[in-house]
Design a protein around this motif. Sequence first.
Motif, PDB file in Angstrom:
ATOM      1  N   ALA A   2       0.838  -1.197   0.000  1.00  0.00           N
ATOM      2  CA  ALA A   2       0.000   0.000   0.000  1.00  0.00           C
ATOM      3  C   ALA A   2       0.877   1.253   0.000  1.00  0.00           C
ATOM      4  CB  ALA A   2      -0.894  -0.013   1.222  1.00  0.00           C
ATOM      5  N   ASN A   3       0.500   2.232  -0.827  1.00  0.00           N
ATOM      6  CA  ASN A   3       1.271   3.467  -0.916  1.00  0.00           C
ATOM      7  C   ASN A   3       0.584   4.643  -0.254  1.00  0.00           C
ATOM      8  OD1 ASN A   3       3.484   2.459  -2.310  1.00  0.00           O
ATOM      9  ND2 ASN A   3       2.391   2.531  -4.256  1.00  0.00           N
ATOM     10  N   THR A   4      -0.700   4.776  -0.480  1.00  0.00           N
ATOM     11  CA  THR A   4      -1.405   5.941   0.054  1.00  0.00           C
ATOM     12  C   THR A   4      -1.759   5.728   1.525  1.00  0.00           C
ATOM     13  OG1 THR A   4      -3.568   5.084  -0.571  1.00  0.00           O
ATOM     14  CG2 THR A   4      -2.429   6.413  -2.212  1.00  0.00           C
ATOM     15  N   PRO A   5      -1.912   6.803   2.255  1.00  0.00           N
ATOM     16  CA  PRO A   5      -2.273   6.670   3.680  1.00  0.00           C
ATOM     17  C   PRO A   5      -3.573   5.897   3.890  1.00  0.00           C
ATOM     18  CG  PRO A   5      -1.589   8.908   3.217  1.00  0.00           C
ATOM     19  CD  PRO A   5      -1.648   8.199   1.899  1.00  0.00           C
ATOM     20  N   SER A   6      -4.552   6.111   3.019  1.00  0.00           N
ATOM     21  CA  SER A   6      -5.837   5.411   3.173  1.00  0.00           C
ATOM     22  C   SER A   6      -5.673   3.913   2.920  1.00  0.00           C
ATOM     23  CB  SER A   6      -6.888   5.992   2.236  1.00  0.00           C
ATOM     24  OG  SER A   6      -6.487   5.850   0.890  1.00  0.00           O
ATOM     25  N   ALA A   7      -4.820   3.550   1.972  1.00  0.00           N
ATOM     26  CA  ALA A   7      -4.583   2.130   1.673  1.00  0.00           C
ATOM     27  C   ALA A   7      -3.830   1.469   2.824  1.00  0.00           C
ATOM     28  CB  ALA A   7      -3.801   1.992   0.374  1.00  0.00           C
ATOM     29  N   LYS A   8      -2.898   2.229   3.433  1.00  0.00           N
ATOM     30  CA  LYS A   8      -2.159   1.687   4.583  1.00  0.00           C
ATOM     31  C   LYS A   8      -3.107   1.456   5.756  1.00  0.00           C
ATOM     32  CE  LYS A   8       2.287   3.666   3.375  1.00  0.00           C
ATOM     33  NZ  LYS A   8       3.297   4.669   3.657  1.00  0.00           N
ATOM     34  N   LYS A   9      -4.011   2.395   5.964  1.00  0.00           N
ATOM     35  CA  LYS A   9      -4.985   2.246   7.048  1.00  0.00           C
ATOM     36  C   LYS A   9      -5.909   1.059   6.769  1.00  0.00           C
ATOM     37  CE  LYS A   9      -8.645   4.561   9.582  1.00  0.00           C
ATOM     38  NZ  LYS A   9      -9.437   5.789   9.741  1.00  0.00           N
TER      39      LYS A   9
END
Length: 89
Positions: A2-9
């Motif tokens: 995951a790259n984006t903060p939302s994807a990491k969350k």
Amino acid sequence: MANTPSAKKAARKIARRTLINKTRRSRVRTFLRKVEEAILSGDHEAARAAFKVAEPELARAAAKGVIHKNTASRKISRLSSRVKAVGAA
């Protein structure tokens, strides 16, 4: 990865949910195994007691989305008839 903060969350949330679901699934299997063992031992009272505890556990797993509603219903139905058969035999 995951790259984006939302994807990491989202990945963190999925990991947490997976752990909870694994625990619930394991718990259901344990209760089902106890009923199976009681049925195989031929003890009607033990089988009824184990089934009485396992039934709400299966329903809870279905309500939480760990297993499908129809799967829980099918397992409860089949176990119920097997427990009754132990009493008749």
